[in-house]
Design an enzyme around this catalytic site. Structure first.
Site, PDB file in Angstrom:
ATOM      1  N   SER A  52     -53.290 -22.841  10.895  1.00  0.00           N
ATOM      2  CA  SER A  52     -54.352 -23.633  10.271  1.00  0.00           C
ATOM      3  C   SER A  52     -54.160 -23.768   8.771  1.00  0.00           C
ATOM      4  O   SER A  52     -54.748 -24.656   8.141  1.00  0.00           O
ATOM      5  CB  SER A  52     -55.726 -23.006  10.554  1.00  0.00           C
ATOM      6  OG  SER A  52     -56.037 -23.050  11.924  1.00  0.00           O
ATOM      7  N   CYS A 258     -62.613 -24.294  16.038  1.00  0.00           N
ATOM      8  CA  CYS A 258     -62.288 -24.760  14.678  1.00  0.00           C
ATOM      9  C   CYS A 258     -61.906 -26.249  14.679  1.00  0.00           C
ATOM     10  O   CYS A 258     -62.767 -27.097  14.794  1.00  0.00           O
ATOM     11  CB  CYS A 258     -61.211 -23.876  14.064  1.00  0.00           C
ATOM     12  SG  CYS A 258     -61.292 -23.831  12.259  1.00  0.00           S
ATOM     13  N   HIS A 344     -63.669 -18.594  14.100  1.00  0.00           N
ATOM     14  CA  HIS A 344     -62.586 -18.033  14.914  1.00  0.00           C
ATOM     15  C   HIS A 344     -63.075 -16.831  15.709  1.00  0.00           C
ATOM     16  O   HIS A 344     -63.010 -15.692  15.235  1.00  0.00           O
ATOM     17  CB  HIS A 344     -61.404 -17.641  14.027  1.00  0.00           C
ATOM     18  CG  HIS A 344     -60.608 -18.805  13.552  1.00  0.00           C
ATOM     19  ND1 HIS A 344     -59.499 -19.278  14.222  1.00  0.00           N
ATOM     20  CD2 HIS A 344     -60.776 -19.628  12.490  1.00  0.00           C
ATOM     21  CE1 HIS A 344     -59.009 -20.336  13.590  1.00  0.00           C
ATOM     22  NE2 HIS A 344     -59.780 -20.565  12.530  1.00  0.00           N
ATOM     23  N   GLU A 346     -61.685 -15.362  18.082  1.00  0.00           N
ATOM     24  CA  GLU A 346     -60.586 -14.461  18.437  1.00  0.00           C
ATOM     25  C   GLU A 346     -60.275 -13.464  17.333  1.00  0.00           C
ATOM     26  O   GLU A 346     -59.508 -12.525  17.529  1.00  0.00           O
ATOM     27  CB  GLU A 346     -59.328 -15.273  18.769  1.00  0.00           C
ATOM     28  CG  GLU A 346     -58.534 -15.772  17.573  1.00  0.00           C
ATOM     29  CD  GLU A 346     -59.183 -16.932  16.833  1.00  0.00           C
ATOM     30  OE1 GLU A 346     -58.711 -17.258  15.729  1.00  0.00           O
ATOM     31  OE2 GLU A 346     -60.146 -17.518  17.354  1.00  0.00           O
TER      32      GLU A 346
END
Length: 372
Positions: A52, A258, A344, A346
């Site tokens: 990203s 995202c 995020h 994760e």
């Protein structure tokens, strides 16, 4: 290895502001990109390898970078993705016993320039006040005019498609082939930890290139689709937006993360906006509007979805809000098995407060399978 730690270097911003420092190694060429900052106290390796961040120069607000070295297992992709690193104190000797190598060697192998001994507090304050902008890193400190001319040719992040630069070129599979949950991931710049979260829950995952069509993904017969994180502006990704439209139309369980969240918003006519300086850090407070509970999250985005358009969209419900600025942090498509978040879940780096969203996605797939 010996270093000339007195080699001066410069960061020139698009508005003409100059910051001085030193470099860890000679530059083969000047480095350009949108300058941004991350407030995380740890997790620099994950940040530097996060797809990203492709095309961005990273300023770290933590004063010490490199002190615990690098561990191969903690990278979020197969290479360093940032365009350059700017920090205050750069540590050349790691102190963590299980580090594989020093950060200096890791970045040197990636041919990534580092400028340290910079007044990062002043630089971050400037970005916060004037917004994210393009910048150039160089050791050509006596020729700022030429640097400014070179920088003026660099494209703005607004309107820039970057997923094609970081997405897989060919589809691949990971996880348990016998799983009841076959998850197709549209790789817009996916982090490894997203894939770990999916496979650790027993999912069988196939990762597809960023421009894969909905029909191609459905040929694999998935039980659910994930639209991943990634760099750049979401608007120049028409094929991904079309995938999201078809997922919603065909009621395929879908989870956007995202950039994937922004893609889903665009697919239901909610516009995206370039933020003043973005959200980048590992301690951003989010509230889940369904439960009323708050969670601390990892975030990395320079674009957001328009709140007024979201509120006025009869087919969309806001599920999460960012408590610092009340921006939209999550949405659900009403009466459809589709949801997304701007942050995020994760982690990697960051807290695990939001990992329940992966459980929600698996429950959504199970429910859809029972109905089928």
């Amino acid at each position: 290895m010996k270093y000339n730690l007195k080699t001066p270097a410069v960061i020139l911003l698009a508005d003409g502001t100059v910051f001085h420092g030193k470099t860890t190694q000679p530059f083969d060429s000047n480095r350009k990109g949108e300058i941004c900052f991350n407030t995380g106290m740890t997790g620099y390796q994950e940040i530097f390898t996060d797809p990203s961040y492709f095309g961005q120069i990273m300023v770290t607000t933590n004063a010490h970078i490199g002190n615990y070295g690098v561990n191969t297992d903690e990278s979020e992709s197969d290479s360093v993705k940032i365009s350059g690193l700017v920090c205050k104190n750069f540590s050349f000797t790691p102190s963590r016993p299980n580090s594989d190598q020093s950060l200096e060697q890791f970045l040197s192998d990636a041919v990534l320039p580092v400028i340290f001994d910079v007044d990062t507090r002043a630089l971050v304050s400037h970005i916060r006040k004037h917004g994210a902008m393009n910048a150039i890193m160089s050791t050509q400190i006596d020729d700022l005019k030429t640097l400014a001319e070179e920088l003026s040719q660099h494209p703005s992040m607004k309107g820039l498609e970057l997923s094609s630069k970081v997405s897989t070129k060919e589809a691949y599979t990971i996880g348990d082939k016998l799983s009841d949950h076959r998850i197709a991931v549209l790789d817009l710049g996916v982090k490894k930890n997203i894939l770990r979260r999916l496979t650790s829950r027993g999912g069988y995952v196939k990762v597809f290139p960023y421009n894969t069509s909905f029909d191609e993904m459905m040929d694999w017969n998935p039980t659910g689709i994930v639209l991943s994180n990634g760099p750049g502006d979401p608007e120049p990704l028409p094929s991904a937006i079309e995938v999201a439209k078809q997922c919603i139309k065909n009621e395929i369980p879908t989870f956007g993360i995202c950039l994937g969240h922004q893609i889903i918003a665009l697919s239901v006519e909610i516009p995206t906006l370039k933020m003043h300086n973005g959200h980048r850090g590992i301690n951003h407070p989010i509230q889940n509007l369904s439960t009323g509970k708050s969670e601390i999250t990892s975030q990395n985005h320079g674009f957001t979805i328009d709140k007024s358009s979201t509120v006025n969209n009869p087919d969309v419900e806001i599920s999460h809000v960012h408590l610092n600025d009340q921006s939209v942090a999550g949405i659900r498509i009403k009466n459809k098995p589709c949801f997304s978040v701007q942050y995020h879940p994760e982690a990697g780096p960051g807290p695990n407060d939001a990992t329940y969203l992966f459980d929600d996605f698996f429950s959504l797939m199970s429910t859809a399978k029972v109905k089928a």
